[in-house]
Design a protein around this motif. Structure first.
Motif, PDB file in Angstrom:
ATOM      1  N   ARG A  43       0.048  16.859  -8.480  1.00 37.31           N
ATOM      2  CA  ARG A  43       0.085  16.959  -9.934  1.00 37.31           C
ATOM      3  C   ARG A  43      -0.996  17.959 -10.314  1.00 37.31           C
ATOM      4  N   ILE A  44      -0.966  18.502 -11.509  1.00 39.44           N
ATOM      5  CA  ILE A  44      -1.998  19.437 -11.937  1.00 39.44           C
ATOM      6  C   ILE A  44      -3.342  18.730 -11.927  1.00 39.44           C
ATOM      7  N   GLY A  45      -4.242  19.222 -11.069  1.00 34.36           N
ATOM      8  CA  GLY A  45      -5.581  18.671 -10.998  1.00 34.36           C
ATOM      9  C   GLY A  45      -5.702  17.363 -10.244  1.00 34.36           C
ATOM     10  N   GLY A  46      -4.656  16.938  -9.514  1.00 33.42           N
ATOM     11  CA  GLY A  46      -4.745  15.648  -8.845  1.00 33.42           C
ATOM     12  C   GLY A  46      -3.769  15.513  -7.695  1.00 33.42           C
ATOM     13  N   PRO A  47      -3.644  14.286  -7.167  1.00 34.15           N
ATOM     14  CA  PRO A  47      -2.804  14.043  -5.991  1.00 34.15           C
ATOM     15  C   PRO A  47      -1.321  14.053  -6.326  1.00 34.15           C
ATOM     16  N   GLY A  48      -0.512  13.884  -5.303  1.00 35.77           N
ATOM     17  CA  GLY A  48       0.933  13.878  -5.464  1.00 35.77           C
ATOM     18  C   GLY A  48       1.428  12.664  -6.227  1.00 35.77           C
ATOM     19  N   PRO A  49       2.745  12.567  -6.406  1.00 33.42           N
ATOM     20  CA  PRO A  49       3.301  11.492  -7.225  1.00 33.42           C
ATOM     21  C   PRO A  49       3.373  10.161  -6.497  1.00 33.42           C
ATOM     22  N   GLY A  50       3.341   9.069  -7.278  1.00 33.60           N
ATOM     23  CA  GLY A  50       3.769   7.789  -6.765  1.00 33.60           C
ATOM     24  C   GLY A  50       5.283   7.763  -6.691  1.00 33.60           C
ATOM     25  N   LEU A  51       5.836   6.732  -6.065  1.00 34.20           N
ATOM     26  CA  LEU A  51       7.284   6.669  -5.892  1.00 34.20           C
ATOM     27  C   LEU A  51       8.017   6.593  -7.236  1.00 34.20           C
ATOM     28  N   GLN A  52       7.472   5.849  -8.192  1.00 34.31           N
ATOM     29  CA  GLN A  52       8.111   5.760  -9.504  1.00 34.31           C
ATOM     30  C   GLN A  52       8.101   7.117 -10.195  1.00 34.31           C
ATOM     31  N   ALA A 104       0.835  -1.213   0.000  1.00 34.92           N
ATOM     32  CA  ALA A 104       0.000   0.000   0.000  1.00 34.92           C
ATOM     33  C   ALA A 104       0.864   1.255   0.000  1.00 34.92           C
ATOM     34  N   PHE A 105       1.936   1.255   0.787  1.00 33.28           N
ATOM     35  CA  PHE A 105       2.850   2.399   0.809  1.00 33.28           C
ATOM     36  C   PHE A 105       3.507   2.580  -0.559  1.00 33.28           C
ATOM     37  N   ASN A 106       3.931   1.491  -1.161  1.00 28.23           N
ATOM     38  CA  ASN A 106       4.638   1.579  -2.439  1.00 28.23           C
ATOM     39  C   ASN A 106       3.749   2.083  -3.557  1.00 28.23           C
ATOM     40  N   GLN A 107       2.430   1.870  -3.456  1.00 24.69           N
ATOM     41  CA  GLN A 107       1.527   2.220  -4.544  1.00 24.69           C
ATOM     42  C   GLN A 107       0.850   3.580  -4.373  1.00 24.69           C
ATOM     43  N   GLN A 108       0.857   4.132  -3.175  1.00 22.08           N
ATOM     44  CA  GLN A 108       0.061   5.331  -2.931  1.00 22.08           C
ATOM     45  C   GLN A 108       0.629   6.567  -3.617  1.00 22.08           C
ATOM     46  N   ARG A 109      -0.261   7.500  -3.904  1.00 25.63           N
ATOM     47  CA  ARG A 109       0.104   8.816  -4.418  1.00 25.63           C
ATOM     48  C   ARG A 109      -0.073   9.821  -3.287  1.00 25.63           C
TER      49      ARG A 109
END
Length: 618
Positions: A555-564, A528-533
């Motif tokens: 991100r523009i219009g959305g949540p933060g980044p995933g780890l990748q 879950a930690f690895n996949q979350q934004r």
């Protein structure tokens, strides 16, 4: 003839040096003549520095300085405080000794000077053609603004444009406080129209510590003719006007001052403004948009510093110098310890406020690494290494019996052996039931006891010794008894990490030698930690010897980044090696007295961080 020639040559050289000193620069011959470095107090005619400030009789915390040139005294205010507290916009700059600003219809290049740990801007040009008075009285800075009026507030609420417009009688100071879905513009002035009611509390703080709005029932009860629109509502609080802005989902808020006495509150996914400021010769601040190959665009805040060329040093910082138990706002930690800049650090348990990862300061383990997670290691020469790290200690008695310990001063509670030193604090309180505690003073066991109930009977940690704590394995301690002499050896994997005096751990590792090496499972992180934004922070290195503090929230219009995605962002920023730090509400960057990447009311308390400090050269 030759004597006269040398006389005039020497006079010219002396005059040149005096001119440099009068302009407030110090020079280091190792850095080259003509390159200004961090200035020292004794060359600047400084009369007083402080943070106690009163603006229209309300006390706030705002770093300031008074210095003297001849018979005239001048006032400087911290650059970030001018922006965050008084509404002065800092513009792009490639000269650390001069800062372009914009405030309503005023555009100036304000002289800048560093006096540890702040960068101050000369306020003379800023106050030209205004009736604003800034002066020192004793240990306080007094700011008085004329009684400005708010003439009109209205919104433009269209699909392509969302804006709140505030028309003022004259320029005045303002600041912006922002939570998740609402912002507040706090203006020094009163409206000319009826608005929501008075609040006798003169300390304006529209948010509580969680970032949620306080109950405002007392403020609006009995209000006459409140002014509001689809995007805003107006409230008066004594001599201050608060304009509450509703922030639609996926939007950001940016407030700009403009001629002729207008504030624009822009609401859009791309409202945040890119910025590039040379804060010193070897410390820069950048805000920028990064677009990835998947089409997603993120807004990134970054500090970049070079420890090899400058008088800067890097240290772990914790919430208290007396105990490893506790949390504090990063801003409080950085200010109290005199850091110039800082970023939140490694993980911790929010419930018991204990560290969960490596913290090493001047060869001293304040907290051990866990789970083979990534660690940043460095020395004062500016050499760095980012690697996954294991630490193991072997505790041996005189007959060769051994205890193996993977944890020093750790809040990561596991079956087996842990060791606690005075770096943990004055005492240790058991974290699990039925712990066997061996008290070692000098290198001999003084006593051994069992604590039946977790959280009871704190045990004093000897200043010249340590505690061995055995959890759920009493047989491990059966051969270790009072009076025995002990010896400790330790190993690290990789071995090269043992040579670094300073470390801070988090994880997972993101980059190594410009390659993405993300493997959260190998460092004990859940799927879950690895996949979350989420909001992310990182410490990174580049091939120019710079260290980078990086934060990304959306991100523009959305949540933060995933780890990748975060790893790809760091590659675009020029990073060669990078370590993910604690994220979410912990993500925050501090510079010059203030949090610069987010509104402080949304930033959580943290256990530890990385601090940049000014280190005078000998």
């Amino acid at each position: 003839m030759k004597k006269k020639k040398f006389f005039w040559l020497n006079l010219i050289i002396i005059s040149f040096i005096c001119s440099l000193l009068l302009n407030g620069f110090n020079f280091n011959i190792n850095q080259g003549i003509g390159k200004p470095v961090f200035a020292q107090n004794n060359s600047q005619g400084i009369v007083e520095t402080g943070t106690k400030t009163f603006i229209n009789q309300r006390e706030i915390n705002l770093p300031w300085i008074e210095w003297r040139e001849g018979n005239q005294a001048y006032i400087g205010i911290s650059d970030i405080a001018l922006q965050n507290t008084l509404g002065v916009e800092l513009l792009n700059s490639n000269n650390p000794n001069e800062q372009p600003i914009q405030w309503f219809n005023s555009y100036h290049n304000l002289p800048a000077r560093f006096v540890n740990p702040y960068r101050y801007l000369d306020t003379r040009k800023l106050l030209e053609n205004t009736d604003i008075v800034i002066e020192r009285q004793g240990d306080s800075l007094i700011i008085n603004t004329p009684n400005s009026r708010i003439n009109r507030v209205y919104d433009i609420n269209q699909s392509q444009q969302k804006r709140v417009v505030i028309e003022l009688e004259r320029p005045t100071f303002f600041r912006v406080s922002q939570a998740r879905d609402e912002g507040v513009i706090i203006i020094e002035g009163q409206p000319t129209f009826g608005v929501a009611g008075e609040n006798d509390d003169s300390s304006i703080n529209p948010y509580n510590n969680t970032g949620a709005l306080e109950d405002e029932g007392d403020r609006v009860r009995g209000a006459q003719n409140p002014v509001s629109g689809a995007l805003f509502r107006v409230e008066r609080n004594n001599n201050i006007t608060l304009v509450h802005i509703n922030i639609p989902a996926g939007h950001n808020l940016k407030v700009n001052s403009s001629a002729p006495n207008i504030l624009f509150a822009e609401l859009s996914p791309t409202a945040k403004v890119q910025k590039n400021i040379s804060w010193s010769n070897d410390l820069s601040w950048q805000d920028k948009y990064i677009r990835l190959s998947n089409g997603q665009t993120f807004f990134v805040s970054m500090l970049k510093a070079n420890l090899q060329r400058s008088g800067l040093s890097l240290r772990p910082i914790v919430s208290s110098n007396n105990t490893m138990v506790g949390t504090a706002p990063l801003r409080t930690m950085a200010q109290s310890q005199g850091a110039i800049a800082a970023i939140n650090g490694g993980f911790f348990n929010r419930n018991n406020q204990l560290p969960l990862g490596a913290i090493r300061n001047n060869q001293n383990w304040q907290s051990a690494p866990i789970l083979n997670r990534g660690v940043l290691a460095w020395n004062d020469a500016g050499n760095f290494q980012i690697s996954r790290l294991r630490l193991q200690e072997t505790i041996t008695n005189g007959t060769g019996d051994r205890l193996l310990s993977d944890y020093i001063n750790s809040g990561y509670v596991q079956t087996g052996v842990s060791r606690y030193t005075s770096s943990w604090g004055n005492n240790y309180t058991s974290l699990t039931n039925n712990e066997t505690i061996i008290v070692v003073e000098g290198d001999r066991i003084r006593e051994k006891t069992t604590i039946p109930q977790a959280g009871s009977n704190p045990i004093t940690i000897p200043a010249n010794g340590y505690l061995i704590v055995v959890r759920n394995s009493p047989q491990l301690a059966s051969n270790f008894n009072q009076g025995q002499q002990l010896r400790i050896t330790s190993t690290t994997t990789p071995p090269t990490m043992a040579n670094f005096p300073h470390m801070l751990g988090a994880g997972p590792m993101l980059l190594s030698n410009r390659q993405i090496v993300l493997n959260g499972e190998a460092e004990g992180f859940s799927n879950a930690f690895n996949q979350q934004r989420a909001s992310r922070s990182a410490v990174a290195l580049d091939n120019q010897g710079n260290i980078m503090f990086v934060a990304v929230h959306q991100r523009i219009g959305g949540p933060g980044p995933g780890l990748q995605e975060f790893a790809q962002i760091l590659l675009q920023l020029g990073a060669t090696d990078a370590l993910n730090l604690d994220g979410g509400s912990s993500t925050q960057i501090y510079l010059g007295g203030e949090i610069i990447d987010r509104s402080p009311v949304t930033a959580a308390r943290v256990h530890n961080g990385l601090g940049l400090f000014f280190r005078p050269r000998n």
